[in-house]
Design a protein around this motif. Sequence first.
Motif, PDB file in Angstrom:
ATOM      1  N   HIS A   1      69.538   1.620  60.038  1.00  0.00           N
ATOM      2  CA  HIS A   1      70.013   2.094  61.343  1.00  0.00           C
ATOM      3  C   HIS A   1      68.821   2.570  62.164  1.00  0.00           C
ATOM      4  N   ILE A   2      68.642   1.995  63.352  1.00  0.00           N
ATOM      5  CA  ILE A   2      67.516   2.343  64.230  1.00  0.00           C
ATOM      6  C   ILE A   2      68.040   3.207  65.374  1.00  0.00           C
ATOM      7  N   SER A   3      67.560   4.434  65.418  1.00  0.00           N
ATOM      8  CA  SER A   3      68.160   5.466  66.269  1.00  0.00           C
ATOM      9  C   SER A   3      67.351   5.752  67.527  1.00  0.00           C
ATOM     10  N   LEU A   4      68.043   6.293  68.518  1.00  0.00           N
ATOM     11  CA  LEU A   4      67.412   6.876  69.695  1.00  0.00           C
ATOM     12  C   LEU A   4      66.440   7.973  69.249  1.00  0.00           C
ATOM     13  N   SER A   5      65.341   8.149  69.991  1.00  0.00           N
ATOM     14  CA  SER A   5      64.311   9.127  69.630  1.00  0.00           C
ATOM     15  C   SER A   5      64.892  10.523  69.398  1.00  0.00           C
ATOM     16  N   HIS A   6      64.420  11.165  68.331  1.00  0.00           N
ATOM     17  CA  HIS A   6      64.890  12.522  68.033  1.00  0.00           C
ATOM     18  C   HIS A   6      64.445  13.520  69.098  1.00  0.00           C
ATOM     19  N   ASN A   7      63.409  13.166  69.882  1.00  0.00           N
ATOM     20  CA  ASN A   7      62.948  14.049  70.957  1.00  0.00           C
ATOM     21  C   ASN A   7      63.780  13.928  72.232  1.00  0.00           C
TER      22      ASN A   7
ATOM     23  N   ASP B   1      74.859   7.287  49.521  1.00  0.00           N
ATOM     24  CA  ASP B   1      74.025   7.145  48.318  1.00  0.00           C
ATOM     25  C   ASP B   1      72.774   6.304  48.540  1.00  0.00           C
ATOM     26  N   GLY B   2      72.103   6.522  49.642  1.00  0.00           N
ATOM     27  CA  GLY B   2      70.848   5.833  49.899  1.00  0.00           C
ATOM     28  C   GLY B   2      70.975   4.417  50.411  1.00  0.00           C
ATOM     29  N   LYS B   3      72.189   3.940  50.620  1.00  0.00           N
ATOM     30  CA  LYS B   3      72.385   2.561  51.091  1.00  0.00           C
ATOM     31  C   LYS B   3      72.244   2.436  52.600  1.00  0.00           C
ATOM     32  N   VAL B   4      72.252   3.573  53.296  1.00  0.00           N
ATOM     33  CA  VAL B   4      72.012   3.574  54.741  1.00  0.00           C
ATOM     34  C   VAL B   4      70.683   4.284  55.002  1.00  0.00           C
ATOM     35  N   LYS B   5      69.752   3.561  55.580  1.00  0.00           N
ATOM     36  CA  LYS B   5      68.435   4.125  55.880  1.00  0.00           C
ATOM     37  C   LYS B   5      68.319   4.282  57.398  1.00  0.00           C
ATOM     38  N   VAL B   6      67.948   5.478  57.828  1.00  0.00           N
ATOM     39  CA  VAL B   6      67.884   5.801  59.254  1.00  0.00           C
ATOM     40  C   VAL B   6      66.428   5.810  59.704  1.00  0.00           C
ATOM     41  N   PHE B   7      66.146   5.051  60.751  1.00  0.00           N
ATOM     42  CA  PHE B   7      64.787   4.954  61.279  1.00  0.00           C
ATOM     43  C   PHE B   7      64.764   5.487  62.703  1.00  0.00           C
ATOM     44  N   ASP B   8      63.847   6.379  62.988  1.00  0.00           N
ATOM     45  CA  ASP B   8      63.692   6.959  64.326  1.00  0.00           C
ATOM     46  C   ASP B   8      62.834   6.017  65.170  1.00  0.00           C
ATOM     47  N   SER B   9      63.421   5.411  66.176  1.00  0.00           N
ATOM     48  CA  SER B   9      62.689   4.458  67.014  1.00  0.00           C
ATOM     49  C   SER B   9      61.589   5.132  67.834  1.00  0.00           C
ATOM     50  N   LEU B  10      61.739   6.441  68.076  1.00  0.00           N
ATOM     51  CA  LEU B  10      60.874   7.161  69.026  1.00  0.00           C
ATOM     52  C   LEU B  10      60.868   6.457  70.381  1.00  0.00           C
ATOM     53  N   SER B  11      62.013   5.889  70.728  1.00  0.00           N
ATOM     54  CA  SER B  11      62.136   5.169  71.987  1.00  0.00           C
ATOM     55  C   SER B  11      63.564   5.284  72.493  1.00  0.00           C
ATOM     56  N   LEU B  12      63.864   4.496  73.509  1.00  0.00           N
ATOM     57  CA  LEU B  12      65.199   4.507  74.091  1.00  0.00           C
ATOM     58  C   LEU B  12      65.505   3.126  74.666  1.00  0.00           C
ATOM     59  N   SER B  13      66.741   2.919  75.068  1.00  0.00           N
ATOM     60  CA  SER B  13      67.158   1.700  75.748  1.00  0.00           C
ATOM     61  C   SER B  13      66.676   0.458  74.996  1.00  0.00           C
ATOM     62  N   THR B  14      66.124  -0.513  75.724  1.00  0.00           N
ATOM     63  CA  THR B  14      65.698  -1.744  75.068  1.00  0.00           C
ATOM     64  C   THR B  14      64.355  -1.595  74.353  1.00  0.00           C
ATOM     65  N   GLY B  15      63.753  -0.399  74.408  1.00  0.00           N
ATOM     66  CA  GLY B  15      62.654  -0.093  73.500  1.00  0.00           C
ATOM     67  C   GLY B  15      63.163  -0.067  72.067  1.00  0.00           C
ATOM     68  N   ILE B  16      64.428   0.312  71.895  1.00  0.00           N
ATOM     69  CA  ILE B  16      65.078   0.231  70.586  1.00  0.00           C
ATOM     70  C   ILE B  16      65.397  -1.222  70.262  1.00  0.00           C
TER      71      ILE B  16
ATOM     72  N   VAL C   1      57.679   6.528  78.182  1.00  0.00           N
ATOM     73  CA  VAL C   1      58.054   7.050  76.872  1.00  0.00           C
ATOM     74  C   VAL C   1      56.801   7.062  76.006  1.00  0.00           C
ATOM     75  N   THR C   2      56.405   8.234  75.541  1.00  0.00           N
ATOM     76  CA  THR C   2      55.179   8.375  74.756  1.00  0.00           C
ATOM     77  C   THR C   2      55.390   7.872  73.323  1.00  0.00           C
ATOM     78  N   PRO C   3      54.298   7.630  72.578  1.00  0.00           N
ATOM     79  CA  PRO C   3      54.434   7.234  71.168  1.00  0.00           C
ATOM     80  C   PRO C   3      55.158   8.286  70.325  1.00  0.00           C
ATOM     81  N   GLU C   4      55.241   9.518  70.842  1.00  0.00           N
ATOM     82  CA  GLU C   4      55.973  10.579  70.131  1.00  0.00           C
ATOM     83  C   GLU C   4      57.458  10.583  70.487  1.00  0.00           C
ATOM     84  N   GLY C   5      57.861   9.677  71.374  1.00  0.00           N
ATOM     85  CA  GLY C   5      59.270   9.571  71.733  1.00  0.00           C
ATOM     86  C   GLY C   5      59.721  10.549  72.786  1.00  0.00           C
ATOM     87  N   LYS C   6      58.795  11.019  73.623  1.00  0.00           N
ATOM     88  CA  LYS C   6      59.139  11.919  74.721  1.00  0.00           C
ATOM     89  C   LYS C   6      58.965  11.194  76.054  1.00  0.00           C
ATOM     90  N   MET C   7      59.684  11.647  77.062  1.00  0.00           N
ATOM     91  CA  MET C   7      59.532  11.084  78.403  1.00  0.00           C
ATOM     92  C   MET C   7      58.580  11.952  79.218  1.00  0.00           C
TER      93      MET C   7
END
Length: 204
Positions: free
Chosen positions: A6-12, A28-43, A111-117
């Motif tokens: 699962h690729i998520s909207l930036s946590h920031n 049980d570990g079958k869903v892995k969540v990834f922080d895109s550090l981005s938004l919109s079509t950056g995801i 959008v910075t590499p840290e996922g902030k605007m």
Amino acid sequence: YDEIVHISLSHNLSSAYRNALLAAEKFDGKVKVFDSLSLSTGIALQVIYASELRDEGKSSEEIISSLEKRRGHAQASFVLNTLSYLHKGGRCSAMSNIIGTLFRIKPQIIVTPEGKMVPGKKYMGRGTPVVRKYVEETLEQFPNIDKKHVFLTHSHATEDMVNAAIEVLKEHGVENIHITLAQATISSHCGPKCLGVLYYNDKK
């Protein structure tokens, strides 16, 4: 499927990432969540890349590792047509809104590499010339374009604005342009006629 990445909207920018982590604990570990550090079509760029890796037979761990290495290169920026929606959302003072309206200031948001605007350049003038200049300067600022997938995302920009952006992208050799409409989350913050160019800035 056996697993989900699962690729998520930036946590920031949102609590979506944290909520996804909490939900993933039930699987049980079958869903892995990834922080895109981005938004919109950056995801979307990262989703497409992950899908290509999946089709190559990569494991979920290998996909996450590759996404992490490339995440900081997902260039995402926009130029706003109005400051009023930033003002309504508490991200712009009333005085800045008034001055921006009077002088037709169109700010760039990066959008910075840290996922902030953060604010970028400020453009003055009407929509179409501003869009052309914004796209030209974005491609100059982030010149290592992966031309395989470039997104042109907007919140109901005019046809002239969209065509101006397409023209500049094609002048730089980009042929595979995905034109998409920003949906509610982005549009409620940026307002109408906002336009952004998003791509991996690593020439892969």
